[in-house]
Every structure is written in C-alpha cells, then in structure tokens.
Design a protein around this motif. Structure first.
Motif, mmCIF file in Angstrom:
data_model
loop_
_atom_site.group_PDB
_atom_site.id
_atom_site.type_symbol
_atom_site.label_atom_id
_atom_site.label_comp_id
_atom_site.label_asym_id
_atom_site.label_seq_id
_atom_site.Cartn_x
_atom_site.Cartn_y
_atom_site.Cartn_z
ATOM 1 N N ILE A 80 0.725 -1.318 -0.133
ATOM 2 C CA ILE A 80 -0.007 0.018 0.366
ATOM 3 C C ILE A 80 0.815 1.335 -0.134
ATOM 4 O O ILE A 80 0.580 2.156 -0.848
ATOM 5 N N TYR A 81 1.855 1.436 0.697
ATOM 6 C CA TYR A 81 2.677 2.343 1.179
ATOM 7 C C TYR A 81 3.934 2.807 0.260
ATOM 8 O O TYR A 81 4.339 3.810 0.465
ATOM 9 N N SER A 103 4.830 2.681 -2.637
ATOM 10 C CA SER A 103 4.554 3.559 -3.852
ATOM 11 C C SER A 103 3.870 4.868 -3.718
ATOM 12 O O SER A 103 4.135 5.764 -4.370
ATOM 13 N N SER A 104 2.864 4.842 -2.716
ATOM 14 C CA SER A 104 2.103 5.923 -2.388
ATOM 15 C C SER A 104 2.501 7.246 -1.513
ATOM 16 O O SER A 104 2.346 8.281 -1.615
ATOM 17 N N LEU A 105 3.701 6.625 -0.822
ATOM 18 C CA LEU A 105 4.149 7.744 0.316
ATOM 19 C C LEU A 105 5.704 8.025 -0.060
ATOM 20 O O LEU A 105 6.261 8.916 0.123
ATOM 21 N N PHE A 106 6.289 6.920 -0.996
ATOM 22 C CA PHE A 106 7.853 7.115 -1.277
ATOM 23 C C PHE A 106 8.093 6.997 -2.668
ATOM 24 O O PHE A 106 6.978 6.474 -3.382
ATOM 25 N N ASN A 107 8.983 7.500 -3.433
ATOM 26 C CA ASN A 107 9.453 6.830 -4.798
ATOM 27 C C ASN A 107 9.978 5.509 -4.630
ATOM 28 O O ASN A 107 10.840 4.967 -3.913
ATOM 29 N N LYS A 123 6.640 14.566 -1.386
ATOM 30 C CA LYS A 123 5.887 13.315 -1.777
ATOM 31 C C LYS A 123 5.232 12.501 -0.748
ATOM 32 O O LYS A 123 4.172 12.067 -0.700
ATOM 33 N N PHE A 124 6.124 12.554 0.389
ATOM 34 C CA PHE A 124 5.525 11.650 1.643
ATOM 35 C C PHE A 124 4.192 12.466 2.126
ATOM 36 O O PHE A 124 3.337 11.799 2.335
ATOM 37 N N ILE A 125 4.417 13.629 2.442
ATOM 38 C CA ILE A 125 3.178 14.489 2.841
ATOM 39 C C ILE A 125 1.929 14.353 1.990
ATOM 40 O O ILE A 125 0.628 14.295 2.243
ATOM 41 N N ASP A 126 2.247 14.605 0.494
ATOM 42 C CA ASP A 126 1.225 14.514 -0.284
ATOM 43 C C ASP A 126 0.458 13.098 -0.448
ATOM 44 O O ASP A 126 -0.570 13.112 -0.180
ATOM 45 N N GLY A 127 1.245 11.865 0.022
ATOM 46 C CA GLY A 127 0.863 10.557 0.026
ATOM 47 C C GLY A 127 -0.126 10.513 1.140
ATOM 48 O O GLY A 127 -1.074 9.813 0.910
#
Length: 280
Positions: free
Chosen positions: A237-238, A240-244, A269-273
């Motif tokens: 889940i996380y 690719s959605s919170l990290f490259n 990227k992390f906060i947007d995710g």
C-alpha cells in the motif's frame, strides 16, 4: 460487493469464482477471457476487478489505466505469474490496490479481497458522512467539516504508526503540516513547507531536518518489510504511495549491502501521499 474477473485461463476464473463463493466475499457479476471487456465492466458496474497482467488483446495495466479514468472509485486486484519488481511498481502506479502472485492461494485471495472490501466500506462511510453533513444547516456543516478533518488526521497518525514512525521527533511536525493542509483545504502545490513552518512558528530548517529523519526511519522500516515479504500489505500500500518506489528499492539494496548509499526521502511526496491516503 460485485466482482468482475479478467483472466485468459477459464480454470483460473472458475477457481476465483469458487473462492469468492466459498468465503462469501461477494458476487461475481461477470468475467472475460481477454482484454476487450471495458464496455462490459462499465455496463455491469462492479466494485472490484480481478485482472491478470498478461492477457490477449489488451494487457491488464492498460485496462486498469482506462477504467481508472472512467471510475476513480473502482478497485483492482492484479493476479499474475509475473514477479518483476518494475512491472509490479508500474501496476501500482496505474491504479491497482493489491497484487497477488500465481499460483493462486485461496487464503491470500480471501484476505486481500476482504481488505479491499473494508476499504470500500470506509470510503462509502466517509462519502455518506460528507453527504449527510452537507445537507444540514451551516452550524452543522462546521461540525461536519471538523469531524471529517479529525477522521483524516487520525488516519494519518495510524499510517505513521504502521510505518513505525510513532515517537520520532519529526512525527508531530508531519502531523501538524498535514493538519494545516487539511483544515485549510490546501495541497503543497498551493503553498510550501517553509510557509507552513513559519505560520506554525517553527524554524523551517530544524523542522525539515526532524521530518527528514522521521521519514528516513519510515523508509528503512518499509524497506525491511519488503525484504522480509514483498507481498506484505503495508509494503504494497505505502511503498509507492508515500515514497518513490525506486528509492524504496535503493534502500532495500542498501540494507542488503548491495549499494553504499541509502534511499533518498522526499518530504513533499511523503506528505502529499499521506493526504491522499487520508482521503480514501
């Protein structure tokens, strides 16, 4: 829950149908043995699509990309023999929610479909809350907005906990920035972390360092999860959605001793995710 199955092997289709029926996971509303099924899916309006990666006429990733544009609420589980990390990463980027490797394991299929079902239920509840509150008077609308904001913030705190970031000095900074963005209905394309830091009376440089260390901890933890179990649900889940995802792989290689430098973190990227995950 209505489920549509796409696989070029009818034996796999029947096996998935049996698992869904045996565990009472939903109703199979249709299936296709090739990729020419977009119109059928649009017509049948399933909640979930189980799709093979490599199928005739149109590959699974293309199908997902086309359907996401039509219905952003539609969920996808990709089931395939392909184990290429790059291919799996591409599938997640396209919009799948989970990836299951063949040969099919009934328990794994059950658990993943149940997770998707819970996710659908959560999203529906949140939509109902928004709908109910929006129909009330202005004072209730204020309360509704606060309730929804609190739900999102709690979800962000839960995600940070899953990543093993609870207690890190930068955790509260991350939560405060997310809270500011949520309460003001903003995203980081409309402001900057420096501006928010100044508004919160924080030293931007110190805040940046604390958050970077906390996110690095989260990156290390999720990389360890990926090494132990590439199909771990938190990793899926996380990563690719919170990290490259490339940086997650770099961190995994660093932990394995295959490279000298660790993966890099990207605060924006992390906060947007986190904000996106809090909305679903």
């Amino acid at each position: 829950m209505k489920i549509f199955i796409i696989d070029d092997d009818i034996a796999i289709v029947k096996m998935l149908e049996s698992i869904i029926e045996d565990y009472d996971l939903g109703k199979v509303c249709g299936h296709s043995l090739d990729g020419n099924c977009i119109n059928d899916i649009i017509s049948l309006k399933p909640d979930l699509v189980l799709v093979d990666l490599l199928i005739p006429k149109k590959d699974g990733i293309t199908i997902v990309e086309e359907l996401v544009k039509i219905d952003k609420n539609l969920k996808f589980i990709m089931i395939s023999q392909v184990s290429s990390k790059n291919m799996i990463s591409t599938a997640y980027t396209a919009g799948i929610d989970f990836f299951i490797n063949k040969p099919i394991n009934a328990i794994k299929v059950r658990n993943v479909i149940q997770n998707v079902s819970e996710k659908i239920g959560y999203e529906e509840t949140l939509r109902n809350i928004k709908s109910i509150f929006s129909s009330n008077n202005e004072s209730h609308e204020v309360n509704s907005s606060k309730d929804i904001q609190n739900v999102k913030i709690k979800k962000i705190q839960l995600i940070l906990n899953k990543l093993g970031m609870t207690g890190e000095k930068g955790e509260s900074d991350i939560v405060n920035i997310c809270k500011y963005l949520i309460e003001n209905d903003l995203n980081l394309s409309e402001t900057s972390i420096t501006e928010i830091s100044n508004f919160l009376n924080q030293n931007p440089k110190s805040m940046d360092q604390r958050m970077r260390r906390a996110i690095s901890k989260g990156l290390s933890n999720i990389a360890h999860l990926g090494i132990e179990d590439y199909m771990n649900e938190i990793f899926i889940i996380y990563s690719s959605s919170l990290f490259n995802f490339e940086e997650v792989k770099n961190e995994m290689d660093f932990i394995r001793g295959k490279r000298k430098s660790s993966g890099k973190v990207h605060i924006r990227k992390f906060i947007d995710g986190l904000i996106i995950n809090a909305d679903i």
